[in-house]
Motif scaffolding. Structure first.
Motif, PDB file in Angstrom:
ATOM      1  N   SER A  73       0.800  -1.231   0.000  1.00 24.66           N
ATOM      2  CA  SER A  73       0.000   0.000   0.000  1.00 24.66           C
ATOM      3  C   SER A  73       0.830   1.277   0.000  1.00 24.66           C
ATOM      4  O   SER A  73       0.376   2.298  -0.500  1.00 24.66           O
ATOM      5  CB  SER A  73      -0.953   0.004   1.195  1.00 24.66           C
ATOM      6  N   SER A  74       2.018   1.235   0.542  1.00 21.57           N
ATOM      7  CA  SER A  74       2.792   2.479   0.614  1.00 21.57           C
ATOM      8  C   SER A  74       3.873   2.511  -0.462  1.00 21.57           C
ATOM      9  O   SER A  74       4.456   1.474  -0.812  1.00 21.57           O
ATOM     10  CB  SER A  74       3.444   2.629   1.996  1.00 21.57           C
ATOM     11  N   PRO A  75       4.148   3.691  -0.980  1.00 24.48           N
ATOM     12  CA  PRO A  75       5.205   3.824  -1.988  1.00 24.48           C
ATOM     13  C   PRO A  75       6.561   3.317  -1.487  1.00 24.48           C
ATOM     14  O   PRO A  75       7.308   2.704  -2.243  1.00 24.48           O
ATOM     15  CB  PRO A  75       5.245   5.327  -2.270  1.00 24.48           C
ATOM     16  N   LYS A  76       6.844   3.550  -0.212  1.00 30.64           N
ATOM     17  CA  LYS A  76       8.120   3.100   0.352  1.00 30.64           C
ATOM     18  C   LYS A  76       8.230   1.573   0.301  1.00 30.64           C
ATOM     19  O   LYS A  76       9.270   1.029  -0.074  1.00 30.64           O
ATOM     20  CB  LYS A  76       8.264   3.596   1.787  1.00 30.64           C
ATOM     21  N   GLU A  77       7.149   0.885   0.666  1.00 36.82           N
ATOM     22  CA  GLU A  77       7.161  -0.577   0.621  1.00 36.82           C
ATOM     23  C   GLU A  77       7.249  -1.092  -0.814  1.00 36.82           C
ATOM     24  O   GLU A  77       7.959  -2.056  -1.085  1.00 36.82           O
ATOM     25  CB  GLU A  77       5.895  -1.140   1.271  1.00 36.82           C
ATOM     26  N   ARG A  78       6.506  -0.456  -1.734  1.00 34.17           N
ATOM     27  CA  ARG A  78       6.567  -0.874  -3.135  1.00 34.17           C
ATOM     28  C   ARG A  78       7.996  -0.742  -3.644  1.00 34.17           C
ATOM     29  O   ARG A  78       8.529  -1.661  -4.275  1.00 34.17           O
ATOM     30  CB  ARG A  78       5.605  -0.050  -3.991  1.00 34.17           C
ATOM     31  N   ALA A  79       8.615   0.397  -3.372  1.00 30.51           N
ATOM     32  CA  ALA A  79       9.988   0.628  -3.830  1.00 30.51           C
ATOM     33  C   ALA A  79      10.934  -0.425  -3.265  1.00 30.51           C
ATOM     34  O   ALA A  79      11.835  -0.899  -3.961  1.00 30.51           O
ATOM     35  CB  ALA A  79      10.447   2.027  -3.435  1.00 30.51           C
ATOM     36  N   HIS A  80      10.720  -0.796  -2.027  1.00 31.26           N
ATOM     37  CA  HIS A  80      11.575  -1.788  -1.366  1.00 31.26           C
ATOM     38  C   HIS A  80      11.573  -3.113  -2.151  1.00 31.26           C
ATOM     39  O   HIS A  80      12.629  -3.679  -2.439  1.00 31.26           O
ATOM     40  CB  HIS A  80      11.081  -1.981   0.066  1.00 31.26           C
ATOM     41  N   PHE A  81      10.396  -3.595  -2.524  1.00 26.75           N
ATOM     42  CA  PHE A  81      10.314  -4.855  -3.257  1.00 26.75           C
ATOM     43  C   PHE A  81      10.783  -4.709  -4.704  1.00 26.75           C
ATOM     44  O   PHE A  81      11.371  -5.637  -5.263  1.00 26.75           O
ATOM     45  CB  PHE A  81       8.898  -5.434  -3.190  1.00 26.75           C
ATOM     46  N   TYR A  82      10.551  -3.545  -5.300  1.00 23.77           N
ATOM     47  CA  TYR A  82      11.066  -3.320  -6.654  1.00 23.77           C
ATOM     48  C   TYR A  82      12.598  -3.308  -6.643  1.00 23.77           C
ATOM     49  O   TYR A  82      13.235  -3.754  -7.593  1.00 23.77           O
ATOM     50  CB  TYR A  82      10.524  -2.020  -7.243  1.00 23.77           C
ATOM     51  N   GLU A  83      13.172  -2.823  -5.546  1.00 17.47           N
ATOM     52  CA  GLU A  83      14.635  -2.862  -5.413  1.00 17.47           C
ATOM     53  C   GLU A  83      15.132  -4.303  -5.266  1.00 17.47           C
ATOM     54  O   GLU A  83      16.187  -4.649  -5.802  1.00 17.47           O
ATOM     55  CB  GLU A  83      15.085  -2.004  -4.235  1.00 17.47           C
ATOM     56  N   TYR A  84      14.381  -5.134  -4.550  1.00 21.00           N
ATOM     57  CA  TYR A  84      14.735  -6.558  -4.485  1.00 21.00           C
ATOM     58  C   TYR A  84      14.702  -7.172  -5.882  1.00 21.00           C
ATOM     59  O   TYR A  84      15.584  -7.954  -6.258  1.00 21.00           O
ATOM     60  CB  TYR A  84      13.766  -7.340  -3.586  1.00 21.00           C
ATOM     61  N   ALA A  85      13.677  -6.825  -6.648  1.00 17.71           N
ATOM     62  CA  ALA A  85      13.565  -7.333  -8.017  1.00 17.71           C
ATOM     63  C   ALA A  85      14.761  -6.876  -8.845  1.00 17.71           C
ATOM     64  O   ALA A  85      15.326  -7.664  -9.623  1.00 17.71           O
ATOM     65  CB  ALA A  85      12.262  -6.864  -8.658  1.00 17.71           C
ATOM     66  N   LEU A  86      15.164  -5.633  -8.663  1.00 16.45           N
ATOM     67  CA  LEU A  86      16.326  -5.104  -9.383  1.00 16.45           C
ATOM     68  C   LEU A  86      17.586  -5.899  -9.041  1.00 16.45           C
ATOM     69  O   LEU A  86      18.383  -6.234  -9.925  1.00 16.45           O
ATOM     70  CB  LEU A  86      16.512  -3.617  -9.052  1.00 16.45           C
ATOM     71  N   GLY A  87      17.744  -6.233  -7.777  1.00 20.22           N
ATOM     72  CA  GLY A  87      18.882  -7.058  -7.377  1.00 20.22           C
ATOM     73  C   GLY A  87      18.835  -8.425  -8.035  1.00 20.22           C
ATOM     74  O   GLY A  87      19.865  -8.955  -8.474  1.00 20.22           O
ATOM     75  N   SER A  88      17.658  -8.994  -8.157  1.00 19.67           N
ATOM     76  CA  SER A  88      17.511 -10.303  -8.797  1.00 19.67           C
ATOM     77  C   SER A  88      17.804 -10.232 -10.295  1.00 19.67           C
ATOM     78  O   SER A  88      18.342 -11.183 -10.868  1.00 19.67           O
ATOM     79  CB  SER A  88      16.105 -10.853  -8.561  1.00 19.67           C
ATOM     80  N   VAL A  89      17.451  -9.125 -10.915  1.00 20.75           N
ATOM     81  CA  VAL A  89      17.769  -8.948 -12.336  1.00 20.75           C
ATOM     82  C   VAL A  89      19.280  -8.935 -12.528  1.00 20.75           C
ATOM     83  O   VAL A  89      19.823  -9.629 -13.399  1.00 20.75           O
ATOM     84  CB  VAL A  89      17.177  -7.639 -12.914  1.00 20.75           C
ATOM     85  N   ARG A  90      19.950  -8.178 -11.706  1.00 19.36           N
ATOM     86  CA  ARG A  90      21.402  -8.095 -11.836  1.00 19.36           C
ATOM     87  C   ARG A  90      22.065  -9.420 -11.486  1.00 19.36           C
ATOM     88  O   ARG A  90      23.071  -9.795 -12.089  1.00 19.36           O
ATOM     89  CB  ARG A  90      21.931  -6.932 -11.002  1.00 19.36           C
ATOM     90  N   GLU A  91      21.500 -10.135 -10.531  1.00 18.89           N
ATOM     91  CA  GLU A  91      22.013 -11.469 -10.218  1.00 18.89           C
ATOM     92  C   GLU A  91      21.821 -12.401 -11.419  1.00 18.89           C
ATOM     93  O   GLU A  91      22.717 -13.174 -11.771  1.00 18.89           O
ATOM     94  CB  GLU A  91      21.298 -12.040  -8.998  1.00 18.89           C
ATOM     95  N   SER A  92      20.671 -12.312 -12.061  1.00 25.43           N
ATOM     96  CA  SER A  92      20.402 -13.138 -13.244  1.00 25.43           C
ATOM     97  C   SER A  92      21.387 -12.837 -14.360  1.00 25.43           C
ATOM     98  O   SER A  92      21.880 -13.762 -15.026  1.00 25.43           O
ATOM     99  CB  SER A  92      18.977 -12.900 -13.753  1.00 25.43           C
ATOM    100  N   ARG A  93      21.678 -11.563 -14.561  1.00 24.70           N
ATOM    101  CA  ARG A  93      22.677 -11.205 -15.583  1.00 24.70           C
ATOM    102  C   ARG A  93      24.021 -11.844 -15.271  1.00 24.70           C
ATOM    103  O   ARG A  93      24.705 -12.360 -16.157  1.00 24.70           O
ATOM    104  CB  ARG A  93      22.868  -9.680 -15.657  1.00 24.70           C
ATOM    105  N   ASP A  94      24.398 -11.830 -14.017  1.00 26.54           N
ATOM    106  CA  ASP A  94      25.672 -12.414 -13.592  1.00 26.54           C
ATOM    107  C   ASP A  94      25.694 -13.920 -13.863  1.00 26.54           C
ATOM    108  O   ASP A  94      26.665 -14.446 -14.408  1.00 26.54           O
ATOM    109  CB  ASP A  94      25.873 -12.132 -12.100  1.00 26.54           C
ATOM    110  N   TRP A  95      24.597 -14.622 -13.506  1.00 27.05           N
ATOM    111  CA  TRP A  95      24.546 -16.067 -13.737  1.00 27.05           C
ATOM    112  C   TRP A  95      24.539 -16.397 -15.220  1.00 27.05           C
ATOM    113  O   TRP A  95      25.169 -17.370 -15.649  1.00 27.05           O
ATOM    114  CB  TRP A  95      23.338 -16.696 -13.039  1.00 27.05           C
ATOM    115  N   TYR A  96      23.829 -15.602 -16.022  1.00 30.43           N
ATOM    116  CA  TYR A  96      23.839 -15.848 -17.471  1.00 30.43           C
ATOM    117  C   TYR A  96      25.240 -15.666 -18.045  1.00 30.43           C
ATOM    118  O   TYR A  96      25.671 -16.422 -18.918  1.00 30.43           O
ATOM    119  CB  TYR A  96      22.848 -14.936 -18.205  1.00 30.43           C
ATOM    120  N   PHE A  97      25.950 -14.667 -17.553  1.00 36.72           N
ATOM    121  CA  PHE A  97      27.325 -14.462 -18.033  1.00 36.72           C
ATOM    122  C   PHE A  97      28.178 -15.690 -17.730  1.00 36.72           C
ATOM    123  O   PHE A  97      28.933 -16.163 -18.576  1.00 36.72           O
ATOM    124  CB  PHE A  97      27.928 -13.208 -17.399  1.00 36.72           C
TER     125      PHE A  97
END
Length: 135
Positions: A73-97
């Motif tokens: 419900s709060s923008p702060k909480e939404r941003a928090h999980f979107y940042e987790y997703a961003l970390g997972s994207v970068r982790e995925s790039r690393d594993w693909y490499f």
């Protein structure tokens, strides 16, 4: 399979959720489905079994964190999980490499392009929820 073909395979009931309107969520789901074949290929070589597991977990975590953040419900909480997703994207790039020795550079390039697109979308979403600088 391209995105349009893939989207036709997703059930109408799944598409009925408001979350389906979030482009980054759809793209992350698509990429995790594409990653299934890559993970299966990596799992065939004993040297990359653990890498396959890590890659699939990272890919799956992107859409899961977007879904969880979208539901907050709060923008702060939404941003928090979107940042987790961003970390997972970068982790995925690393594993693909690291998997390029088995999967090849064409697969790496295709996945890196999609992952980079997800990064751009997530950074925009995070900045809309929490206007502060991220890297």
């Amino acid at each position: 399979m391209d995105y349009t073909e893939w989207e036709r395979t997703v059930s109408t009931s799944f598409k009925g959720d408001a979350l389906w309107s979030v482009a980054v969520y759809r793209l992350a789901l698509f990429l995790s489905d594409l990653g299934w074949a890559d993970v299966n290929q990596l799992a065939q070589d004993r040297r990359t079994v653990a890498l396959a597991d890590q890659l699939y977990r990272a890919l799956g975590s992107i859409s899961a964190n977007v879904a969880e953040g979208y539901s907050r419900s709060s923008p702060k909480e939404r941003a928090h999980f979107y940042e987790y997703a961003l970390g997972s994207v970068r982790e995925s790039r690393d594993w693909y490499f690291k998997a390029r020795h088995i999967l090849g550079n064409d697969v790496l390039d295709q996945c890196q392009e999609a992952l980079n697109q997800i990064i751009r979308l997530l950074i925009r979403m995070i900045s809309q929820q929490r206007p502060r600088s991220i890297r």
